[in-house]
Design a protein around this motif. Structure first.
Motif, PDB file in Angstrom:
ATOM      1  N   ALA A  26      -0.236   4.709 -30.958  1.00  0.00           N
ATOM      2  CA  ALA A  26       0.218   4.196 -32.258  1.00  0.00           C
ATOM      3  C   ALA A  26       1.730   4.037 -32.243  1.00  0.00           C
ATOM      4  CB  ALA A  26      -0.194   5.163 -33.366  1.00  0.00           C
ATOM      5  N   ASN A  76      -1.647  -5.156 -30.788  1.00  0.00           N
ATOM      6  CA  ASN A  76      -1.959  -4.696 -29.442  1.00  0.00           C
ATOM      7  C   ASN A  76      -0.985  -5.408 -28.515  1.00  0.00           C
ATOM      8  OD1 ASN A  76      -2.970  -4.206 -26.894  1.00  0.00           O
ATOM      9  ND2 ASN A  76      -5.104  -4.590 -27.419  1.00  0.00           N
ATOM     10  N   SER A  78      -2.114  -0.339 -32.430  1.00  0.00           N
ATOM     11  CA  SER A  78      -1.730   0.336 -33.666  1.00  0.00           C
ATOM     12  C   SER A  78      -2.023  -0.455 -34.928  1.00  0.00           C
ATOM     13  CB  SER A  78      -0.210   0.602 -33.594  1.00  0.00           C
ATOM     14  OG  SER A  78       0.212   1.454 -34.607  1.00  0.00           O
ATOM     15  N   ALA A 107      -7.186   5.173 -28.495  1.00  0.00           N
ATOM     16  CA  ALA A 107      -6.092   4.359 -29.046  1.00  0.00           C
ATOM     17  C   ALA A 107      -5.023   5.206 -29.732  1.00  0.00           C
ATOM     18  CB  ALA A 107      -6.653   3.330 -30.028  1.00  0.00           C
ATOM     19  N   PRO A 112      -7.798   4.492 -35.607  1.00  0.00           N
ATOM     20  CA  PRO A 112      -7.833   4.490 -34.140  1.00  0.00           C
ATOM     21  C   PRO A 112      -8.809   5.524 -33.604  1.00  0.00           C
ATOM     22  CG  PRO A 112      -5.871   5.629 -34.919  1.00  0.00           C
ATOM     23  CD  PRO A 112      -6.562   5.094 -36.143  1.00  0.00           C
ATOM     24  N   TYR A 118      -2.862  -5.663 -37.329  1.00  0.00           N
ATOM     25  CA  TYR A 118      -2.975  -4.748 -36.199  1.00  0.00           C
ATOM     26  C   TYR A 118      -2.248  -5.332 -34.984  1.00  0.00           C
ATOM     27  CZ  TYR A 118      -6.801  -3.272 -39.216  1.00  0.00           C
ATOM     28  OH  TYR A 118      -7.539  -2.878 -40.288  1.00  0.00           O
ATOM     29  N   LEU A 138     -10.464  -0.129 -33.514  1.00  0.00           N
ATOM     30  CA  LEU A 138      -9.417   0.048 -34.519  1.00  0.00           C
ATOM     31  C   LEU A 138      -9.497  -1.040 -35.593  1.00  0.00           C
ATOM     32  CD1 LEU A 138      -6.709   1.253 -35.564  1.00  0.00           C
ATOM     33  CD2 LEU A 138      -5.534  -0.194 -33.908  1.00  0.00           C
TER      34      LEU A 138
END
Ligand code: FAD
Ligand code: ZN
Lengths: 417, 160
Positions: free
Chosen positions: A397, A362, A352, A393, A389, A360, A383
């Motif tokens: 989010a 992950n 996200s 992805a 995204p 960002y 992303l």
């Protein structure tokens, strides 16, 4: 200097005393600034760096790892790989990952010891059998190979399993994903590192991120124990430490960090030809190429960052394993360890953007992220490069915890690994 | 009894042996996570207890007036602190009562046990990680990043 790994080069180097091999990757010094910085040096981090460089031409980037690359969960997991999840969103990302795994060794020119030996998820009662059959059908709708075996077929596929119906947890059937399997965790990390490094990515070890600076709602740089680094994009891929790093920009996550333990037995001759998982008994097991049985189960219930866990969980793990395989009872265990897994309430990851521009996340892969490594890195790189995204992805989010659109794989994903 | 003692020693040797050199210098009680001092029953093996997560979180009284963001914050968002952390435990296989515990999640050292509803204890010992993601000096298996030292405790539990 020899770079390419091939039979011919192995032969050539063998004849000159292996003097020409160069290190697989550069152990870089941090530069004062980068186009993007990835925090963490696990599988997902290195995959992100690799795809950022390869697919998006971003080579002026660095990964910062506080210890050594692959020292976190990447080096501690039991490498079970499968994509037979229930929901469409999960099928998309884990299916994408499994496709990438299939060609990865060749693509990276690195033997990741990918073994598609098949993954069995056992059913011990009628209800579980119904659930598993439902999952098989859902998988097929998503073009994921998946089949249901009855007890006799299970025995044929995996002779080590007892299908006696005269036990507490009889095996009445199982799902089988033939493309599932295991690979070599270190080789994946090193292979990605080598390929990323060759494209110019800086791999900086012993570099802990201690703070993140932001101005006017956008990140400007990163503080580390080796100095300040300027960068407009920061990608956090730190597994168990996701909440700690997010807090550096004032962000709270729905993640809890727990120890997850695994153990290996002394090496024995080939006895188990596939991965066996059981939800009801709650254990899973495979045999490494060295001959060790690799055994795992559930998390320690309490929050902790200690990378060890309690002995009672190991006792449960072994008791469950022996329920499935009484013939393993005389084996001695060689090593036990723990990793800190980042558990999300819906057992699905977070990939996200955040309220802080250029930051960002992950994470939240919990107990089962290894199998997603290349797919996760691929989607996350997209992303980070595009600030939007892609289709894979988007469902992951962080907004889903506000909208309620969870990807609730908890019940569906079997032992979750 | 004999069974339990064996179990504790077994787990200790797993955690400590590789780092025996370090362990002698430490004040951290490595066994702390295995023995919890129930306020009612006294010291018992951790397997008798079940975990209740972050403490000092009260269910909002008027959830129908809350925004989705506020509800998500209550329902899902967590401090997930690395360091000193207040949490709930239940003596599930004993007196079955609930209590709060203050524990260093970076080392598993138990710092205080106090009643549900009581305030956070003021003065406790313990060591927070020097850096936010620093590893515990023993047992972490992450030798490259063992950086916990004596530092004053500043932030106890951001959720409190
Ligand atoms: C015992 C065990 C068994 C598992 N079994 C399976 C399985 O069978 N199948 C499966 O699919 N998944 C499994 N998993 C889960 C899987 O290992 C993880 O989901 C996945 O590896 C996480 O991604 P990663 O590799 O990037 O994480 P990691 O390798 O943990 O990478 C994160 C890195 O970030 C670094 N870091 C943290 N904070 C900082 C900082 N401030 N600065 C710099 N660096 C920092 C850490 O040192 C670490 O190296 C298992 C996990 C464990 C612990
Ligand atoms: Zn009690």
């Amino acid at each position: 200097m020899t770079r390419h790994y091939s039979f011919f080069n192995l032969l050539r180097e063998g004849l000159r005393g292996h003097s020409g091999w160069e290190p697989a990757w550069r152990d870089a010094e941090p530069k004062p600034s980068y186009d993007a910085v990835i925090i963490g040096g696990g599988g997902h981090c290195l995959a992100t760096a690799y795809y950022l460089a390869r697919e998006h031409g971003m080579t002026n980037i660095a990964i910062l790892e506080k210890g050594w690359i692959g020292g976190g969960n990447a080096g501690r997991n039991t490498t079970i790989i499968r994509s037979n999840y229930l929901y469409d969103e999960s099928a998309a990302i884990y299916g994408h990952a499994l496709k990438l795994w299939e060609g990865l060794g060749r693509e990276l020119n690195y033997n990741i010891m990918m073994s598609h030996r098949g993954v069995l998820n056992l059913a011990h009662d009628d209800h579980e059998a119904r659930q598993l059959k439902r999952r098989v059908e859902a998988n097929r709708l998503n073009s994921i190979d998946s089949e249901y075996l009855d007890a006799k077929q299970v025995k044929e596929f995996c002779p080590a399993i007892s299908i006696s119906q005269d036990v507490r947890y009889p095996v009445i059937g199982a799902t089988l994903q033939r493309r599932g399997g295991v690979n070599r965790h270190d080789a994946v990390v090193w292979g990605f590192a080598r390929a990323a490094s060759a494209m110019g990515v800086d791999i900086v070890q012993n570099c802990e991120v201690t703070g993140i600076r932001a101005e006017a709602g956008a990140v400007t740089g990163i503080d580390t124990n080796r100095g300040f680094i300027r960068t407009p994009k920061i990608a956090s891929v730190v597994a168990g430490h996701s909440s700690v790093v997010a807090r550096m920009v004032g962000l709270r996550l729905p993640i809890e960090s727990h120890p997850l333990q695994a153990l290996v037995s002394e090496p024995v001759k080939p006895v188990l030809n596939c991965v066996v998982m059981s939800n009801a008994v709650h254990a899973y097991c495979s045999q490494s190429d060295k001959g060790e049985l690799v055994i795992g189960a559930g998390i320690d219930a309490y929050l902790s960052y200690t990378q060890r866990g309690g002995f009672d969980v190991i006792e449960h793990e072994i008791a469950s394993l022996l329920e499935l395989f009484p013939n393993f009872s005389r084996l001695r265990m060689m090593r036990q360890w723990g990793g800190i897994v980042d558990v999300c309430p819906d057992a699905s990851p977070i990939i996200s953007k955040t309220g802080v521009k250029g930051f960002y996340v992950n994470g939240g892969w919990g107990t089962g992220g290894w199998k997603a490594t290349p797919g996760s890195g691929h989607a996350f790189a997209d992303l980070v490069a595009n600030d939007e995204p892609n289709g894979i992805a988007a469902p992951f989010a962080i907004e889903r915890f506000v909208t309620g659109r969870l990807v609730a794989e908890h019940g569906a994903a079997a032992v979750a690994h | 009894m004999a069974q339990r003692r064996w179990r504790i020693e077994g787990s200790l040797s797993l955690a400590v042996l590789p780092f025996a050199g370090d362990a002698t210098k430490l004040k951290v009680q490595v066994s702390s996570m295995f023995i919890i001092n129930c306020p009612h029953c006294g010291p018992r093996d951790q397997v008798e207890f079940s975990y209740g997560g972050e403490a000092h979180r009260a269910r909002p009284l008027h959830s129908e007036q809350m925004s989705d963001e506020e509800w998500a914050e209550f329902l899902f968002m967590r401090a997930n602190t690395k360091g000193v952390f207040a949490e709930r435990w239940n003596h599930a296989a004993g007196c079955r009562s609930w209590f709060n515990m203050l524990r260093n999640t970076a080392t598993d050292e138990i710092l205080a046990i106090y009643a549900i509803g009581a305030d956070l204890p003021a003065e406790v010992g313990g060591q927070n990680p020097v850096t936010p993601c620093g590893e515990a000096p023993i047992g972490s298996g992450n030798d490259a990043a063992k950086i916990i030292k004596d530092v004053p405790l500043t932030d106890k539990n951001e959720a409190a």
